[in-house]
Design a protein around this motif. Structure first.
Motif, PDB file in Angstrom:
ATOM      1  N   ARG A 112     126.237 -13.556 -63.024  1.00 36.69           N
ATOM      2  CA  ARG A 112     125.533 -14.814 -63.214  1.00 36.69           C
ATOM      3  C   ARG A 112     124.191 -14.817 -62.490  1.00 36.69           C
ATOM      4  N   THR A 113     124.208 -14.409 -61.274  1.00 37.76           N
ATOM      5  CA  THR A 113     122.960 -14.343 -60.510  1.00 37.76           C
ATOM      6  C   THR A 113     122.059 -15.532 -60.780  1.00 37.76           C
ATOM      7  N   THR A 114     122.670 -16.666 -60.945  1.00 42.36           N
ATOM      8  CA  THR A 114     121.879 -17.831 -61.266  1.00 42.36           C
ATOM      9  C   THR A 114     121.108 -18.280 -60.045  1.00 42.36           C
ATOM     10  N   TYR A 118     112.316 -18.920 -55.018  1.00 39.69           N
ATOM     11  CA  TYR A 118     111.242 -19.895 -55.129  1.00 39.69           C
ATOM     12  C   TYR A 118     110.390 -19.894 -53.864  1.00 39.69           C
ATOM     13  N   GLU A 119     109.263 -20.565 -53.966  1.00 37.95           N
ATOM     14  CA  GLU A 119     108.450 -20.807 -52.791  1.00 37.95           C
ATOM     15  C   GLU A 119     109.168 -21.810 -51.899  1.00 37.95           C
ATOM     16  N   PRO A 120     108.920 -21.770 -50.614  1.00 34.17           N
ATOM     17  CA  PRO A 120     109.512 -22.769 -49.728  1.00 34.17           C
ATOM     18  C   PRO A 120     109.158 -24.167 -50.191  1.00 34.17           C
ATOM     19  N   TRP A 147     119.911 -14.278 -45.521  1.00 33.24           N
ATOM     20  CA  TRP A 147     120.089 -15.448 -46.366  1.00 33.24           C
ATOM     21  C   TRP A 147     121.485 -16.023 -46.191  1.00 33.24           C
ATOM     22  N   VAL A 148     121.562 -17.321 -46.221  1.00 38.13           N
ATOM     23  CA  VAL A 148     122.852 -17.975 -46.339  1.00 38.13           C
ATOM     24  C   VAL A 148     123.164 -18.006 -47.822  1.00 38.13           C
ATOM     25  N   ARG A 149     124.353 -17.604 -48.178  1.00 35.11           N
ATOM     26  CA  ARG A 149     124.730 -17.683 -49.595  1.00 35.11           C
ATOM     27  C   ARG A 149     126.237 -17.726 -49.736  1.00 35.11           C
ATOM     28  N   HIS A 150     126.690 -18.364 -50.750  1.00 31.80           N
ATOM     29  CA  HIS A 150     128.121 -18.472 -51.021  1.00 31.80           C
ATOM     30  C   HIS A 150     128.290 -18.898 -52.463  1.00 31.80           C
ATOM     31  N   SER A 195     124.265 -22.017 -54.994  1.00 25.76           N
ATOM     32  CA  SER A 195     124.248 -21.577 -53.608  1.00 25.76           C
ATOM     33  C   SER A 195     124.481 -20.076 -53.457  1.00 25.76           C
ATOM     34  N   ALA A 196     124.657 -19.405 -54.592  1.00 30.42           N
ATOM     35  CA  ALA A 196     124.705 -17.941 -54.521  1.00 30.42           C
ATOM     36  C   ALA A 196     123.295 -17.406 -54.289  1.00 30.42           C
ATOM     37  N   MET A 197     122.339 -18.223 -54.635  1.00 24.09           N
ATOM     38  CA  MET A 197     120.951 -17.892 -54.340  1.00 24.09           C
ATOM     39  C   MET A 197     120.737 -18.078 -52.837  1.00 24.09           C
ATOM     40  N   GLY A 198     120.179 -17.074 -52.207  1.00 26.23           N
ATOM     41  CA  GLY A 198     119.978 -17.169 -50.765  1.00 26.23           C
ATOM     42  C   GLY A 198     119.188 -18.411 -50.393  1.00 26.23           C
TER      43      GLY A 198
END
Lengths: 210, 210
Positions: A93-95, B169-171, B146-149, B184-187
DNA sequence: GGCGCGAGTTCACTATAGGAAACAGGTTTT
DNA sequence: AAAACCTGTTTCCTATAGTGAACTCGCGCC
């Protein structure tokens, strides 16, 4: 190694089942988790009670762990089974979606009792529905019937005070900063008790695959 | 060994990870499924490729099946693993649970960068994890990674201002009252930019059945 | 009653998972 | 640079999971 014998396969196909014995790279996944946490085999051994050698073999797909071994893994590593099995697809997914809502820029949905402001409504497929609500109602009688919907709901009082009526409990007084989590299939209703109309933030879960 | 990143840890704790060694009456469950479909051991044997005797022993908890055996079971019977493991079938719905958390009475989980306060942690089986966080971090560099889950996260700034760093994304500058929804899988990582440490409310989805 | 038959269980054997210890790279210590 | 250490792999050996065959029990049948 573990060779699925032909007869088995034949039977499975004949019985109309999916011919796939999904590869299920469990070992690969275990290693992934281990490395992600920067654990050594020894660390994992300590946590799970399984021998270092056993873990090595599992990671390299040299053996198929016993179910009790799998249990030791999941309890020892503090993960649950789906987590241990699902990674491959999750990765697909890497969404990286996101949906920003500036203060006061949500989608307004006024009703006689509540004034809802839907947040993050750009995103279509999401598992939670967040919204901010100004509670106009002042008396329970203003509600013609219980509010109820499938799933669960989390609620925090942002401003003012409210009284939370629920089907199975006595009314509950909530002050600013208090929060509550409940099954939203249970009838519920909010009224403001502060001078100003109270404001609450709610997050509901979305319909699921039963 | 490095502790997992903050939020993951919070999630794990919130997920009711007790030292419980779930008895997991797998055999019992298997028999249940078998009888529900009016299958004999022989039928199941044909479908799964496992010997009648093996199935008998599994049902009577005399052996702990190999993971490959479990796979044969789930593929042969056309069920999925969660289904095989969740014997007490969540069918018992229409629940009316609730869990109140008064302001400041959540469960504290301090870390160098964040100070988490888990809300509604009395409830064991829930689909969302709400928590309030004081963002101590002031610079992105304070995060080792990165925090990710898995899952999705909703976040609203309750006090102060923050900068939200995300992997793709940009901050993004968020002021009090702003909210955002993201995978939230995105860091991701938060730092306070106001004089006082910022306070945010987060709600994460829980791991699901694949 | 004896007989056959289909259900599940038990037995005896083979295959394999799990564990202790030895081994084979690396890295750090002295 | 040898020694001491870690980490992961491999080697045995023992414990146990998986198998087919034998066994047991219940049920219908003539």
């Amino acid at each position: 190694m573990t060779e699925t014998n032909d007869q088995d396969a034949a039977l499975r196909i004949a019985s109309g089942r999916k011919p796939f014995v999904e590869p299920l790279r469990l070992g690969e996944r275990l290693r992934e988790i281990r490395l992600a946490n920067q654990w050594t085999l020894e660390d994992v051994s300590q946590r799970t009670g399984l021998a270092r050698s056993t873990l090595s073999k599992i990671e390299n797909d040299q053996i198929s762990p016993t179910f009790t071994a799998v249990q030791k893994l999941i309890s020892g590593l503090g993960i649950d089974l789906p987590q241990l099995l699902s990674p491959p697809r999750q990765q697909a997914r890497t969404t990286g979606r996101r949906d920003l809502t500036r203060r006061g820029h949500g989608e307004l949905h006024p009703t006689p009792t509540y004034e809802h402001e839907l947040l993050s409504c750009e995103l279509a497929q999401k598992r939670m529905i967040p919204f901010k609500t100004i509670v106009r109602a002042r008396r329970f009688e203003e509600f013609s019937e219980w509010v109820r919907h499938d799933g669960e709901e989390f609620l925090m009082v942002l401003e003012g005070e409210i009284l939370l009526y629920t089907e199975f409990y006595e009314p509950l007084q909530l002050e600013t900063g208090d929060s509550i989590y409940f099954d939203s299939a249970m009838g519920h209703a909010l009224v403001s008790t502060s001078d100003e109309d109270a404001v609450v933030l709610s997050v509901c879960t979305r319909g699921e695959a039963a």
